[in-house]
Motif scaffolding. Structure first.
Motif, short mmCIF file in Angstrom:
data_model
loop_
_atom_site.label_atom_id
_atom_site.label_comp_id
_atom_site.label_asym_id
_atom_site.label_seq_id
_atom_site.Cartn_x
_atom_site.Cartn_y
_atom_site.Cartn_z
N GLU A 97 21.47 10.12 9.54
CA GLU A 97 22.76 9.76 10.13
C GLU A 97 22.98 8.26 10.21
N ASP A 98 21.94 7.53 10.55
CA ASP A 98 22.14 6.10 10.78
C ASP A 98 21.20 5.21 9.98
N SER A 99 20.53 5.78 8.96
CA SER A 99 19.62 4.95 8.17
C SER A 99 19.36 5.61 6.82
N ALA A 100 18.79 4.81 5.92
CA ALA A 100 18.46 5.31 4.59
C ALA A 100 17.39 4.42 3.98
N TYR A 101 16.69 4.96 2.99
CA TYR A 101 15.75 4.11 2.27
C TYR A 101 15.71 4.50 0.79
N ILE A 102 15.35 3.54 -0.02
CA ILE A 102 15.07 3.75 -1.44
C ILE A 102 13.69 3.17 -1.71
N TRP A 103 12.82 3.98 -2.31
CA TRP A 103 11.43 3.57 -2.55
C TRP A 103 11.14 3.75 -4.03
N THR A 104 10.74 2.67 -4.69
CA THR A 104 10.39 2.72 -6.10
C THR A 104 8.94 2.29 -6.27
N CYS A 105 8.20 3.05 -7.06
CA CYS A 105 6.77 2.81 -7.27
C CYS A 105 6.56 2.29 -8.69
N TYR A 106 6.03 1.07 -8.79
CA TYR A 106 5.83 0.42 -10.09
C TYR A 106 4.36 0.44 -10.49
#
Length: 249
Positions: free
Chosen positions: A160-169
């Motif tokens: 509702e009040d947050s989000a994340y994007i996680w990329t693994c290299y």
């Protein structure tokens, strides 16, 4: 491995983590090896989810590198009226800790120790903290899991009040990976963005075995994915559990 900025959101995005599985696995190991577990130390305890569950049955100390994580853990302990000794230390530089019967380090904490030299230092410090015949349980990602499921992939979540994007290299080194995380947190009518970078590495189990042996441990067992009764196969595991016992002096 700072976790400073994400500490406030960590529990929100980890709410589906199998904390109860780690707790039950710990209890089964204690029972299986008839371990005296009067004093337990949780290395890399984070916000204390596992620590607090175990604190209802054992005397426990939680250690973490992040003061922000420890602040949240301490607040939870106060709210639940649970007694835990919280300590701010780097696992590579543990000091002043001894007389523990059991040391645990879960949720791939050891994967944040990214050189063999530093892993060796951690194992030596854990050995010094344990009583003779004390047990050390930790988990790491398998090479298979890193290659097939993590590197080159992106993950995300929205609440509702947050989000994340996680990329693994990936890295040129087998088992090594770099995580880039972007968080968005609601701040009234706008969203605040902050970014974090994390570095992890996993080694073949023969490396952990050699380093543990040098630190004065005997390997009792390898297990995969919270399973105790299976025939262990490194090539089939996603999460590898290592059970080691400190040898007598």
């Amino acid at each position: 491995m700072a976790y400073q900025l994400m500490a406030s959101l960590y529990d929100q995005f980890m709410e589906d983590a199998p904390y109860d599985n780690w707790v039950e696995f710990t209890k089964k190991i204690i029972e299986k090896y008839h371990l005296k577990a009067a004093n337990v130390i949780d290395l890399g305890c984070g916000t204390g989810e596992i620590t607090l569950k175990l604190a209802k049955e054992f005397n426990i100390t939680g250690v973490d590198y992040s003061t922000d994580m420890l602040t949240i853990a301490s607040q939870k302990a106060n709210e639940e009226n649970v007694k835990v000794n919280w300590i701010h230390q780097d696992l590579r530089e543990l000091e002043g800790l001894n007389n523990f019967d059991l040391a645990i380090s879960y949720c791939d904490v050891i994967n944040y120790i990214t050189t063999e030299e530093d892993v060796q230092e951690v194992f030596l410090h854990v050995s010094q903290a344990l009583n003779d015949h004390g047990i050390f349980i930790f988990d790491v990602h398998s090479i298979k899991h890193v290659v097939e499921d993590l590197i080159g992939n992106s993950f995300s979540d929205v609440t509702e009040d947050s989000a994340y994007i996680w990329t693994c290299y990936p890295s040129e080194i087998e088992g090594e990976m770099f995580h880039e995380l972007t968080f968005f947190k609601s701040n009234g009518n706008t969203y605040e963005r902050f970014d974090e970078s994390h570095h992890q590495r996993t080694f073949p189990i023969k490396v952990y075995q050699q380093l543990l042996n040098h630190a004065g441990f005997e390997i009792l067992a390898f297990h995969r994915d919270f399973l105790l009764e299976d025939d262990f196969s490194e090539g089939e595991a996603e999460r590898i559990f290592v059970i080691a016992q400190k040898r007598t002096r």
